[in-house]
Design a protein around this motif. Structure first.
Motif, PDB file in Angstrom:
ATOM      1  N   ALA A 328      -4.515  -2.063   2.163  1.00  0.00           N
ATOM      2  CA  ALA A 328      -3.344  -1.489   2.818  1.00  0.00           C
ATOM      3  C   ALA A 328      -2.869  -0.245   2.068  1.00  0.00           C
ATOM      4  O   ALA A 328      -2.473   0.755   2.683  1.00  0.00           O
ATOM      5  CB  ALA A 328      -2.229  -2.530   2.890  1.00  0.00           C
ATOM      6  N   GLU A 329      -2.944  -0.326   0.737  1.00  0.00           N
ATOM      7  CA  GLU A 329      -2.492   0.805  -0.086  1.00  0.00           C
ATOM      8  C   GLU A 329      -3.285   2.064   0.250  1.00  0.00           C
ATOM      9  O   GLU A 329      -2.748   3.165   0.337  1.00  0.00           O
ATOM     10  CB  GLU A 329      -2.652   0.421  -1.560  1.00  0.00           C
ATOM     11  N   ARG A 332      -1.964   3.699   3.363  1.00  0.00           N
ATOM     12  CA  ARG A 332      -0.539   4.070   3.387  1.00  0.00           C
ATOM     13  C   ARG A 332      -0.353   5.513   3.876  1.00  0.00           C
ATOM     14  O   ARG A 332       0.553   5.819   4.648  1.00  0.00           O
ATOM     15  CB  ARG A 332       0.035   3.895   1.986  1.00  0.00           C
ATOM     16  N   ASP A 336       2.266   7.261   6.376  1.00  0.00           N
ATOM     17  CA  ASP A 336       3.194   8.285   5.879  1.00  0.00           C
ATOM     18  C   ASP A 336       3.141   9.531   6.744  1.00  0.00           C
ATOM     19  O   ASP A 336       4.159  10.129   7.060  1.00  0.00           O
ATOM     20  CB  ASP A 336       2.856   8.646   4.424  1.00  0.00           C
ATOM     21  N   PHE A 342       5.940   1.726   5.954  1.00  0.00           N
ATOM     22  CA  PHE A 342       4.788   0.838   5.750  1.00  0.00           C
ATOM     23  C   PHE A 342       5.095  -0.141   4.633  1.00  0.00           C
ATOM     24  O   PHE A 342       5.416   0.246   3.512  1.00  0.00           O
ATOM     25  CB  PHE A 342       3.577   1.706   5.384  1.00  0.00           C
ATOM     26  N   ARG A 343       5.043  -1.443   4.921  1.00  0.00           N
ATOM     27  CA  ARG A 343       5.361  -2.434   3.886  1.00  0.00           C
ATOM     28  C   ARG A 343       4.250  -3.462   3.776  1.00  0.00           C
ATOM     29  O   ARG A 343       3.573  -3.764   4.776  1.00  0.00           O
ATOM     30  CB  ARG A 343       6.645  -3.177   4.263  1.00  0.00           C
ATOM     31  N   THR A 344       4.072  -3.950   2.564  1.00  0.00           N
ATOM     32  CA  THR A 344       3.129  -5.065   2.390  1.00  0.00           C
ATOM     33  C   THR A 344       3.882  -6.197   1.704  1.00  0.00           C
ATOM     34  O   THR A 344       4.589  -5.970   0.729  1.00  0.00           O
ATOM     35  CB  THR A 344       1.898  -4.675   1.542  1.00  0.00           C
ATOM     36  N   GLU A 381       3.937  -3.761   8.985  1.00  0.00           N
ATOM     37  CA  GLU A 381       3.995  -4.638   7.818  1.00  0.00           C
ATOM     38  C   GLU A 381       2.719  -5.469   7.730  1.00  0.00           C
ATOM     39  O   GLU A 381       2.221  -5.989   8.739  1.00  0.00           O
ATOM     40  CB  GLU A 381       5.208  -5.573   7.935  1.00  0.00           C
ATOM     41  N   HIS A 480       6.066  -4.238  -1.559  1.00  0.00           N
ATOM     42  CA  HIS A 480       6.151  -2.793  -1.813  1.00  0.00           C
ATOM     43  C   HIS A 480       7.023  -2.158  -0.767  1.00  0.00           C
ATOM     44  O   HIS A 480       6.892  -2.477   0.412  1.00  0.00           O
ATOM     45  CB  HIS A 480       4.757  -2.170  -1.773  1.00  0.00           C
TER      46      HIS A 480
END
Ligand code: ADP
Length: 480
Positions: A328-329, A332, A336, A342-344, A381, A480
């Protein structure tokens, strides 16, 4: 209870037929017995009349005036036996009449005298206390005197027996029928049990597990034939599916090389400085389509390999939380760029047995879709958690959502709910089909819930890997 089930219908038929047969049997027995009892009684009354005539009246003139009375009383005791006896002499009148029976069931004096045809044969005499069956015999003595001898008994004697029979039928028939229903239903249940098993297994067979077979019941009957026939059918279907899968895999594979060559050729031409600007644009657009086509062929090849069972899976024990967080990172930036929040929310130590790159692809495809179908300022998410029995990977968004009509089809190949939007974003409707194929290969389930205009949530449910000691550390929650 299901009234349309075979079990119920056969039992009902069986009980109905049995009840019908028992009813016919009962009526026949009743009528037969009635005939027999009346016939027998009539014969015995006739015998009495003839005996009185031939053995007593034949002895006229009698030794004493009351000789006949004494003889009849001694021989038949009519008073004790509820027996009616009367002897009438033509021109004289009644010469003997039995006394009323002890229990007073009838009065012999009330029995009407025989007239016409009644003087020879049986008749029914109705009294205030009941009906009497009377048999009559004519006798002519040697001295010319003519007699009518009557002997009778109450119909009730026979009626009591017939009534007893009716009561027996009324008590036992419902009992026999109930017993037949219960045992018939039980027998049907037993013999149809294999059908239930076959149905249950057949319901679980889909295009993804056509290698499975139905249980064959070795009974040598129709059910064995049915299960074998169904298995042969599944075998043929399996063969046909394999054929189609092989074809898709081979076709995709064969298309790869010419497409790569075409792509390289077009790239070579595009770099030629002598091209006019319009020709360069056309080549650029052709190159773009070739890229898209290569992407589709690659994806098709992946799905076909899964279908044909040829996809190689490198299973290892891995932490789904860590994998999801890192994947996921990497994505991101995509969110953006669109101004999407965007959340995990990932719980560590959610271990599964899986193929790392393939599971990564699941996450990538789901997140890419979520970002694609969520407008600016929306939210996406990624959640990983465990519910104790399963590992759950969820990708939720606040995007355009999926309509109720489209929802059941999103995992189908080449299905795109909104063709224009999907094509603009480079999608060909294969992303979720790949996700589904990878999930199935991992024994995982994928679900989607969505509200049009409010967003979607994709949930992958994977079996948890067996717990070993070194994985029992405290689980860490990273948000995050
Ligand atoms: P595509 O490559 O077209 O995105 P997919 O197989 O990934 O194909 O998805 C199939 C269809 O499901 C998409 O065309 C889209 O209509 C719908 N879809 C998938 N994910 C989402 C989502 N997160 N929000 C809304 N629609 C979605």
């Amino acid at each position: 209870m299901n009234f349309r089930s075979l079990r119920f219908r056969i039992t009902a038929w069986y009980a109905g037929l049995l009840a019908g047969a028992l009813l016919i049997f009962g009526i026949s027995v009743y009528l037969g017995l009635e005939r027999y009892l009346y016939g027998d009684l009539q014969r015995s009354l006739g015998r009495d009349c003839r005996t009185i005539a031939n053995q007593l009246l034949s002895q006229r003139p009698f030794k004493r005036p009351d000789w006949l009375n004494t003889e009849i009383e001694e021989a038949y005791s009519p008073e004790l036996n509820n027996h009616f006896i009367r002897v009438i002499q033509d021109g004289v009148g009644v010469v003997y009449l039995s006394s009323p029976p002890k229990d007073g069931t009838f009065d012999p004096a009330q029995v009407p005298l025989p007239i016409g045809d009644e003087k020879n044969g049986a008749r029914k005499a109705s009294l205030s206390t009941g009906r009497l069956l009377v048999d009559t015999v004519q006798y002519a003595a040697k001295d010319g005197a003519r007699f009518t001898v009557e002997s009778g008994v109450l119909y009730r004697q026979v009626e009591v027996v017939l009534h007893g029979l009716l009561v027996t039928f009324a008590v036992y028939m419902p009992f026999i029928i109930s017993l037949a229903i219960v045992s018939g239903y039980w027998l049907m249940r037993r013999s149809l049990q294999p059908v239930d098993e076959i149905t249950e297994r057949a319901e679980g067979i889909t295009s993804t597990n056509l290698s499975e077979r139905l249980p064959v019941i070795r009974t040598g009957d129709e059910l064995e034939r049915l299960s074998k026939a169904l298995n042969h059918m599944i075998e043929r279907l399996d063969g046909a599916f394999q054929h189609v899968h092989r074809f898709s895999a081979d076709a995709s594979h064969e298309l790869r090389t010419p497409l790569t060559i075409l792509q390289l050729e077009l790239e070579g031409i595009a770099q030629n400085n002598l091209l006019t600007s319009s020709l360069a644009d056309q080549i650029g657009s052709a190159l773009e389509e070739t890229h898209r086509m290569s992407h589709i062929v690659e994806n098709l090849l992946v799905i076909s390999r899964f279908d044909a069972g040829e996809a190689k899976m490198n299973l290892s024990r891995l932490d789904l939380g860590t994998l999801a967080a890192s994947t996921a990172e990497q994505m991101r930036l995509l969110a953006d760029e669109k101004g999407i929040l965007f959340r995990t929310s990932v719980t560590g130590n959610v271990y599964v047995e899986g193929d790392r790159p393939r599971l990564q692809q699941v996450i990538v495809n789901l997140v890419a879709n979520a970002v694609n179908y969520t407008p600016e300022a929306g939210e996406v998410e990624v959640i990983v958690r465990s519910n104790g029995r399963k590992a759950l990977l969820e990708v939720a968004d606040t995007g355009v959502g999926i309509s109720d009509e489209a929802l059941p089809h999103v995992f189908e190949r080449f299905y795109r709910a909104d063709k224009a939007r999907s094509r603009d974003s480079g999608g060909a409707g294969l992303g979720l089909a790949i996700v589904k194929a990878i999930c199935t290969a991992h024994g995982a389930e994928i679900r989607v819930s969505s509200h049009e205009g409010r967003g979607s949530r994709f949930t992958v449910e994977l079996p948890l890997a067996r717990v070993t000691e070194n994985t029992l550390d405290q689980s860490a929650l990273r948000t995050h």
